[in-house]
Design an enzyme around this catalytic site. Sequence first.
Site, PDB file in Angstrom:
ATOM      1  N   ASP A 137       0.826  -1.197   0.000  1.00 11.75           N
ATOM      2  CA  ASP A 137       0.000   0.000   0.000  1.00 11.75           C
ATOM      3  C   ASP A 137       0.873   1.265   0.000  1.00 11.75           C
ATOM      4  OD1 ASP A 137      -2.895   0.803   0.464  1.00 11.75           O
ATOM      5  OD2 ASP A 137      -1.960   1.879   2.123  1.00 11.75           O
ATOM      6  N   HIS A 145     -10.334  -1.443  -5.565  1.00 13.80           N
ATOM      7  CA  HIS A 145     -11.294  -0.994  -4.543  1.00 13.80           C
ATOM      8  C   HIS A 145     -11.303   0.527  -4.385  1.00 13.80           C
ATOM      9  CE1 HIS A 145      -7.415  -1.046  -2.700  1.00 13.80           C
ATOM     10  NE2 HIS A 145      -7.871  -0.350  -1.683  1.00 13.80           N
TER      11      HIS A 145
END
Length: 570
Positions: free
Chosen positions: A216, A345
């Site tokens: 991330d 997402h």
Amino acid sequence: MNTAANPELAGRPDGWWRSAVVYQIYPRSFQDSNGDGVGDIPGITSRLEYLAELGVDVIWLSPVYRSPQVDNGYDISDYQDVDPLFGTLADLDALIAAAHQRGIKLVMDLVVNHTSDQHAWFAQSRDPASAKRDWYFWRPARPGCEPGTPGAEPDDSHAAFAPSAWTYDPASGEYYLGIFSPGQPDLNWENKDVRQAVYAMMRWWVDRGVDGFRMDVINLISKPAELTAGGPIEPGQGSLRRVANGPRLDEFLAEMNREVGLDEHNLLTVGEMPGATVEVAQRVTDPARHELNMVFTFEHVNLDQVGWNKWDLADLPLPVLKGNLASWQDGLAEAGWNSLYYDNHDQPRAVSRFGDDSPEHRVDSAKTLATVLHLHKGTPYIYQGEEFGMTNAPLTRIEHYLDVESLNYHALATAAGVSEEQVLRSLAAKSRDHARTPVQWDATDNAGFTTGTPWMPVNPNHDQINADAARHDPDSVFAHFQKLIRLRHSNETVQEGRFQLLLPDHDQLWTFTRTHGDETLLVVANCSSEPVEIPTDGLPRLDGAELLLGTHPDAAATTLAPWESRILRL
Ligand code: GLC
């Protein structure tokens, strides 16, 4: 150096990820097994057969770690446990084992630019006398300002999901940095104990049998000395730019690779990198440097916005989109590797954004977008539901939105005088909530996602658009994805062939070749809802070409139907 004893490590030959197709699962919205309305790990395990039928090689699992869920799990309070919302560690072990049994690998999401403010490290760091004080970024109030009063923040940086990147901590009278939200304080990677703690945690997961990491916002870990300072910036994701691609990024990634044994164990590594240029990706993915296998660029998903503000909508002509992907193909042609994605997402649904999600064109445009992406060179990523053409949701009022980013934008923009109508228009185009409606498994009331009340309403179009219907239709988007995946697995040109964009200025056609040894593949794709005559200039001769995969029956016609695409062997 850790030597993991897991026998699964034997199942990862050198470079295996170069011919793999990855499927991203956002667990909250994938499959609920216990009727609480939230997807969970046993739910994923119950759907493995479906993934095997689709043919994917790898699952990227969005975070299931313990978390207060301020950002749906991207705020982690314990890296070595599973949040009860999603199940238990034993459930996760069972999922990994069941996936491996089917030959499917599993990659964990690794969120180490920041922790949750509920993480034990941060709790200790709040004490100025603690050895962990330096694990996060603490700063005094702006000179001459009373700490904790409006405007006393160390600088004017916005967080991505909150008005300020700085949060006041009354106990010590100082502020900490959270470039996403106050619930996500940034870790200080300059501190080597932070780095060692992260590597130890990663080794623990490798020993548990995971096959890699999706990292991330990993290009934000090396903060520049001046941190976020530098005057006011736009709401949106403005602050990220100042901390992206910092001076020690490559050093930290190489150290991580060495200390965790990422390459040694042939793990798949993909770094999410907002603000990374192709030059950064060339360095990071050059195999000789032992950093990461590939990165997620944001360039192509930022083309329909003005500057760094995702809410400031811009038209996206096809030549701009295909030119951008081509520049990454060219930039990483010699060394390094691309990841290929439209959806995840954080992004609206590809068929609604780049295709035409009207009943007339949804299926063909979803197929043709997939054809184009999956025929580029790199590792393709499919986001749950993309494989049967899930669309954006009908989100029209602010009450329909749940995501922290969308709600923060609405609050900030309306307070700044932007009209409600304009804010809602931006949200309807770009909100992350579009990606987060539950997977539409079938046409029943809650789409087969849950027997309870879904945490987010199911898109009403699930009566038409669902996995069950797609699986039973040989002409479905799902069937097309299966064929694209099989083609990638079986065809070396699809895996390794050199890419060349053709007709770069054509407004409707996306066409390119892939060449490997004696084989040349040509992709011609009509990315518009109007028919297009195939030009004779600027394309190789098509007579005698063999059709490998097409979206429409009459593959010899010289006109392409709306959203028709063909993959030809010349
Ligand atoms: C990444 C994630 C996103 C998250 C953010 C902060 O961009 O994909 O969902 O909100 O990082 O962790």
